[in-house]
Write a protein that holds these residues in place. Sequence first.
Motif, PDB file in Angstrom:
ATOM      1  N   UNK A  52       0.835  -1.206   0.000  1.00 31.21           N
ATOM      2  CA  UNK A  52       0.000   0.000   0.000  1.00 31.21           C
ATOM      3  C   UNK A  52       0.869   1.255   0.000  1.00 31.21           C
ATOM      4  N   UNK A  53       0.732   2.054  -1.040  1.00 35.74           N
ATOM      5  CA  UNK A  53       1.435   3.341  -1.110  1.00 35.74           C
ATOM      6  C   UNK A  53       2.926   3.173  -0.861  1.00 35.74           C
ATOM      7  N   UNK A  54       3.520   2.203  -1.529  1.00 40.77           N
ATOM      8  CA  UNK A  54       4.944   1.936  -1.391  1.00 40.77           C
ATOM      9  C   UNK A  54       5.509   1.665  -2.776  1.00 40.77           C
ATOM     10  N   UNK A  91      -4.527   8.030  -5.901  1.00 39.45           N
ATOM     11  CA  UNK A  91      -4.261   8.610  -7.223  1.00 39.45           C
ATOM     12  C   UNK A  91      -3.338   9.828  -7.154  1.00 39.45           C
ATOM     13  N   UNK A  92      -3.249  10.454  -5.973  1.00 44.14           N
ATOM     14  CA  UNK A  92      -2.422  11.649  -5.822  1.00 44.14           C
ATOM     15  C   UNK A  92      -1.243  11.417  -4.882  1.00 44.14           C
ATOM     16  N   UNK A  93      -0.762  10.189  -4.796  1.00 36.67           N
ATOM     17  CA  UNK A  93       0.354   9.872  -3.893  1.00 36.67           C
ATOM     18  C   UNK A  93       1.528  10.812  -4.166  1.00 36.67           C
ATOM     19  N   UNK A  94       2.051  11.397  -3.092  1.00 40.22           N
ATOM     20  CA  UNK A  94       3.164  12.338  -3.230  1.00 40.22           C
ATOM     21  C   UNK A  94       4.455  11.796  -2.624  1.00 40.22           C
ATOM     22  N   UNK A  95       4.503  10.489  -2.386  1.00 36.34           N
ATOM     23  CA  UNK A  95       5.711   9.886  -1.831  1.00 36.34           C
ATOM     24  C   UNK A  95       6.410   9.035  -2.895  1.00 36.34           C
ATOM     25  N   UNK A 125       5.716   7.979  -6.847  1.00 36.77           N
ATOM     26  CA  UNK A 125       4.846   8.408  -7.940  1.00 36.77           C
ATOM     27  C   UNK A 125       3.865   7.292  -8.311  1.00 36.77           C
ATOM     28  N   UNK A 126       2.596   7.633  -8.548  1.00 41.75           N
ATOM     29  CA  UNK A 126       1.630   6.615  -8.959  1.00 41.75           C
ATOM     30  C   UNK A 126       2.090   5.807 -10.170  1.00 41.75           C
ATOM     31  N   UNK A 127       2.736   6.457 -11.123  1.00 40.76           N
ATOM     32  CA  UNK A 127       3.219   5.730 -12.309  1.00 40.76           C
ATOM     33  C   UNK A 127       4.245   4.673 -11.918  1.00 40.76           C
ATOM     34  N   UNK A 128       5.091   5.001 -10.954  1.00 41.13           N
ATOM     35  CA  UNK A 128       6.114   4.058 -10.489  1.00 41.13           C
ATOM     36  C   UNK A 128       5.449   2.844  -9.822  1.00 41.13           C
ATOM     37  N   UNK A 129       4.388   3.101  -9.062  1.00 42.90           N
ATOM     38  CA  UNK A 129       3.688   2.000  -8.408  1.00 42.90           C
ATOM     39  C   UNK A 129       2.918   1.154  -9.423  1.00 42.90           C
ATOM     40  N   UNK A 130       2.373   1.787 -10.446  1.00 48.46           N
ATOM     41  CA  UNK A 130       1.680   1.035 -11.498  1.00 48.46           C
ATOM     42  C   UNK A 130       2.650   0.114 -12.239  1.00 48.46           C
ATOM     43  N   UNK A 137      -9.254  10.251  -4.974  1.00 45.60           N
ATOM     44  CA  UNK A 137      -9.320  11.252  -3.924  1.00 45.60           C
ATOM     45  C   UNK A 137      -8.353  11.039  -2.785  1.00 45.60           C
ATOM     46  N   UNK A 138      -7.466  10.048  -2.895  1.00 42.32           N
ATOM     47  CA  UNK A 138      -6.504   9.772  -1.826  1.00 42.32           C
ATOM     48  C   UNK A 138      -5.099  10.130  -2.293  1.00 42.32           C
ATOM     49  N   UNK A 139      -4.250  10.447  -1.320  1.00 44.32           N
ATOM     50  CA  UNK A 139      -2.843  10.716  -1.614  1.00 44.32           C
ATOM     51  C   UNK A 139      -2.014   9.565  -1.058  1.00 44.32           C
ATOM     52  N   UNK A 140      -1.203   9.835  -0.036  1.00 48.57           N
ATOM     53  CA  UNK A 140      -0.281   8.798   0.442  1.00 48.57           C
ATOM     54  C   UNK A 140      -0.886   7.891   1.517  1.00 48.57           C
ATOM     55  N   UNK A 141      -2.036   8.253   2.067  1.00 47.00           N
ATOM     56  CA  UNK A 141      -2.602   7.473   3.175  1.00 47.00           C
ATOM     57  C   UNK A 141      -4.052   7.093   2.881  1.00 47.00           C
TER      58      UNK A 141
END
Length: 292
Positions: free
Chosen positions: A139-141, A237-241, A243-248, A263-267
Amino acid sequence: MSTPRFVTLPPGVRRTTVETSRGVFAALEAFPGSGVPERAPALLVPGYTGSKEDFIAVLQPLARAGRRVVAVDMRGQFETAGSTDPAVFTRAALGDDVAALAEALGPEPVHLVGHSFGGLVTREAVLSGRLLPASYTIMSSGPAGVTGRAAARAQALRDAVPQLGLGQIWDLSLGPDALGRGLPEEIVDFLKARTLSNCETGLVAMAHELLTCPDRVDELVKVAEDTGLRTLVLYGEDDDCWEPREQALMAERLDAAKVVIPGAAHSPAVEAPETTASALTDFWNHCERGIR
């Protein structure tokens, strides 16, 4: 363990501890309404500077599906004891802690979730061979340590802790920031208590681990191929830790399921708890039914 006055737990969630072969870990725990779990348990591991409270909003929604759900403080975080030995805060050592926690929650395999730095730590547990979870959610990593602004923040905290101590860091920076965001008084009180309770040695050592972690995704791919481990990559979708593209791209490399939380960022567990809990429950149920 008494509940701090500034932390309001939802109905059905209780504060507890988990005793393991590697020590005692503070936890939050939720059970189904019936009190009797009918599905595999879940273990939720927080990120750097985080704690079990980061999962408060998803615990009961996840438990409603028939599971025991446990969120923990890692070693040195908030209400779990730390150490003056930096060696106990390496990713490998913390991964051993996670494996011991999963064993203590057994005998069934757990659905394992690692958030942010917790994703890098839980990956170590899986790669060590000590833990084969029922499923694994990152999750968000990301595939490796943080870079860019996230790295700058981690470096700043790592460098400031030995010079200033957590009390001054709260007074000069973190406290004014929390007040400036207009957070409720009870949340500010909690954030202050969590900050001051963190192990300073742990924060410095874990920052180093967060900044220097290598890409081990290919090793995780091999484990999944050998064991049939099912993996989910979930992020805002707005993760700032990371990048979403990197996680995809990481999800593609793993041939993993992927969920992007609107509507979510890093948490996501804080910012969109119902959507996050629903995605996790769907994934876990599919894994238990053998559905790909």
